[in-house]
Write an enzyme that holds these catalytic residues in place. Structure first.
Site, short mmCIF file in Angstrom:
data_model
loop_
_atom_site.label_atom_id
_atom_site.label_comp_id
_atom_site.label_asym_id
_atom_site.label_seq_id
_atom_site.Cartn_x
_atom_site.Cartn_y
_atom_site.Cartn_z
N LYS A 25 0.83 -1.22 0.00
CA LYS A 25 0.00 0.00 0.00
C LYS A 25 0.86 1.26 0.00
O LYS A 25 0.59 2.20 -0.75
CB LYS A 25 -0.93 -0.02 1.22
CG LYS A 25 -1.84 1.18 1.35
CD LYS A 25 -3.13 0.82 2.06
CE LYS A 25 -2.95 0.62 3.54
NZ LYS A 25 -2.81 1.90 4.28
N SER A 26 1.89 1.27 0.84
CA SER A 26 2.73 2.47 0.93
C SER A 26 3.38 2.78 -0.42
O SER A 26 3.44 3.94 -0.85
CB SER A 26 3.85 2.26 1.95
OG SER A 26 3.31 2.19 3.24
N ASP A 323 2.10 -1.21 11.81
CA ASP A 323 0.80 -1.66 11.32
C ASP A 323 0.50 -3.12 11.68
O ASP A 323 -0.56 -3.64 11.34
CB ASP A 323 0.71 -1.47 9.80
CG ASP A 323 0.62 0.00 9.43
OD1 ASP A 323 0.23 0.81 10.29
OD2 ASP A 323 0.98 0.34 8.28
N LYS A 350 -4.19 5.53 14.68
CA LYS A 350 -4.42 4.86 13.39
C LYS A 350 -5.90 4.90 12.99
O LYS A 350 -6.67 5.64 13.57
CB LYS A 350 -3.90 3.41 13.48
CG LYS A 350 -2.42 3.33 13.79
CD LYS A 350 -1.61 3.94 12.66
CE LYS A 350 -0.18 4.13 13.05
NZ LYS A 350 0.58 4.93 12.09
N ARG A 354 -6.00 1.63 18.00
CA ARG A 354 -5.73 0.18 17.97
C ARG A 354 -5.19 -0.39 19.27
O ARG A 354 -5.39 -1.58 19.54
CB ARG A 354 -4.78 -0.14 16.81
CG ARG A 354 -5.45 -0.04 15.47
CD ARG A 354 -4.55 -0.51 14.35
NE ARG A 354 -5.23 -0.32 13.07
CZ ARG A 354 -4.59 -0.08 11.94
NH1 ARG A 354 -3.27 0.01 11.92
NH2 ARG A 354 -5.28 0.06 10.82
N ARG A 400 -7.79 -3.50 9.69
CA ARG A 400 -6.90 -4.40 10.43
C ARG A 400 -7.57 -4.98 11.67
O ARG A 400 -7.23 -6.08 12.10
CB ARG A 400 -5.57 -3.71 10.73
CG ARG A 400 -4.82 -3.38 9.45
CD ARG A 400 -3.35 -3.18 9.57
NE ARG A 400 -2.76 -3.18 8.24
CZ ARG A 400 -2.35 -2.09 7.57
NH1 ARG A 400 -2.42 -0.90 8.14
NH2 ARG A 400 -1.86 -2.19 6.35
C1 S3P Z 1 2.54 4.75 6.31
C2 S3P Z 1 3.08 5.13 7.51
C3 S3P Z 1 2.55 4.69 8.81
C4 S3P Z 1 1.59 3.53 8.67
C5 S3P Z 1 0.64 3.70 7.53
C6 S3P Z 1 1.39 3.84 6.22
C7 S3P Z 1 3.14 5.25 5.06
O1 S3P Z 1 1.85 5.77 9.40
O2 S3P Z 1 0.89 3.33 9.88
O3 S3P Z 1 -0.25 2.60 7.44
O4 S3P Z 1 2.87 4.70 3.98
O5 S3P Z 1 3.92 6.20 5.15
P1 S3P Z 1 2.62 6.88 10.26
O6 S3P Z 1 3.60 7.51 9.40
O7 S3P Z 1 1.57 7.84 10.71
O8 S3P Z 1 3.22 6.12 11.43
#
Ligand code: S3P
Length: 443
Positions: A25-26, A323, A350, A354, A400
């Protein structure tokens, strides 16, 4: 999947399968946002086809970006840096995605008009001041002033200045927001960032954006100079380790089972879940390691765990497993001894709180838990078996929370009614299909 809930009444066991999970996803969101800033076409293969990515593509289309989504790939015709087609009264909907909401803002900092940014119920409860503050320091305008949550209006400025930013939360979203702002601001943007996932850094390197990174033990010092332009680029997107984590834990907790999960992004800044589970005695094997577009990828092999033990988890691992904690908590509930996870207040920031919800679910299934806003102590029980009725309402439709509940039902037994199955569309649309492939019966 349109029903309000699913029912699971039976555990599974004895599986020996090979699976693939949906794309990361990122990386999917970052590829689309950066491709929109490039000159020429970019293609992504195995882009995550989920609501978060679809919302990313919809926002980009509203900004004049051409997007073509086919079965084989997604193609974006970039408009170049600061090339968006701005209109009056534009509304951009980030849906459920914190990453989209927080990483889109820095691409809008030259908009001559106010743009309204909205999100769903869950996203509208989340803190945006963490990205609004640094953007304001650059000269970007937000309305109403002092509002910390969506919906909010952003209006750009011609007079933006680069900032020196200290990122203390270990949030890749905050770090990436400031990094992306550097595409639109003359001069050098400098970030001292607590360690967090580094996909944006790796992509900047791939795209030859002038970036210098000095790695220290807990912090990275990042300096970026505005590039003249970015060229279109292709990306092969590996599977998401966060999605694979649910099946890793399912296998660990299921009798006589083996699972091979192919083609997963094992970027070290995302690898915390494997480290934590292996410290608990999981013996997860990483095989066939290779690099794809600078990202470390591998296959993951996991078997039923014989003797999981509790862990006093170092908070240094928090960001690299952020996550995955819900599903790690489940593993801890079935491990021998006490597990302790600390400095985890970010978990309550989140899609739902969570840390709170995880404790509640464990409590509901009879696991002794002591938790507060920051930490959780889980008194594991290797003989944990369930035989009552369990209902998970999941009011904020956290994908999740839904997946953790399904894995709890399949690995521990009992009769479960789990609401909001459609929530998996956020990050992992194939989740229930894979669950069925492993032999689960879902009504
Ligand atoms: C993500 C960063 C994380 C993660 C999120 C995806 C990203 O959040 O929890 O699901 O793609 O940069 P945070 O940067 O707020 O910790």
């Amino acid at each position: 999947m349109s029903s309000k809930y699913i029912k699971i009444n039976k555990k599974i066991n004895n599986f020996n399968k090979t699976i693939e999970v949906d794309g990361d996803k990122s990386l999917s969101i970052r590829w689309a946002l950066l491709a929109s800033q490039a000159i020429g076409s970019s293609r992504a293969f195995n882009l995550l086809n989920s609501e978060d990515t679809i919302n990313t593509l919809k926002c980009l289309k509203k900004l004049g970006v051409k997007v073509k989504l086919s079965k084989k790939f997604c193609q974006i015709e970039g408009r170049g840096i600061n090339g968006f087609l701005y209109k009056k009264n534009l509304i951009l909907n980030a849906g459920n995605s914190g990453t989209l909401g927080r990483l889109l803002l820095p691409l809008l900092i030259k908009s001559p008009y106010k743009i309204k940014i909205v999100g769903d119920k869950s996203l509208s409860k989340r803190d945006f001041s963490r990205v609004i503050e640094p953007l304001k320091n650059m000269g970007v305008n937000f309305y109403p002033q002092n509002k910390k949550k969506l919906p909010i209006f952003i209006k750009g400025s011609k007079y933006l200045r680069p900032i020196k930013y200290i990122e203390n939360l270990g949030s890749a979203q905050c770090k990436s927001c400031v990094m992306l702002s550097a595409l639109n601001i003359d001069g050098e943007t400098s970030i001292t960032a607590k360690k967090s996932r580094d996909h944006t850094e790796l992509l900047f390197r791939n795209l030859k954006i002038p970036i210098k990174i000095k790695k220290n033990k807990n912090y990275d010092l990042i300096k970026i100079i505005k590039p003249k332009s970015i060229n279109g680029f292709n990306l092969n997107i590996p599977g998401d380790i966060s999605s694979s984590a649910f099946f890793i834990v399912l296998t660990l907790l299921t009798k006589n089972s083996k699972l091979l999960i192919k083609n997963i992004n094992i970027n070290p800044s995302r690898f915390g879940v494997i480290k934590i589970l292996n410290k608990m005695g999981a013996k997860i094997k990483i095989i066939n390691i290779r690099k794809i577009n600078n990202e470390k990828c591998a296959d993951i092999f996991v078997k039923t765990a014989k003797n999981l033990k509790g862990i006093n988890c170092s908070s240094n691992l928090n960001s690299s497993a952020i996550d995955e904690f819900l599903i790690i908590f489940l593993a801890a509930a079935k491990a021998k001894g006490i597990s302790y996870f600390k400095k985890l207040s970010e978990l309550n920031q989140k899609e739902s709180p969570r840390l709170k919800i995880g404790s509640k679910i464990l409590n509901m299934i009879g696991v002794k838990v002591i938790s507060n806003k920051n930490s959780i102590k889980i008194y594991g029980n290797p003989d944990l078996k369930l035989n009552k009725n369990y209902i998970i309402k999941n009011f904020l439709k956290d994908h999740r929370v839904f997946m953790m509940s399904v894995i709890s039902a399949l690995s521990l037994g009992g009769a479960w009614k789990i609401y909001n199955p459609e929530s998996v569309k956020t990050s992992f649309p194939s989740f229930l299909k894979i669950v069925s492939k492993l032999g689960a019966k879902i009504n």
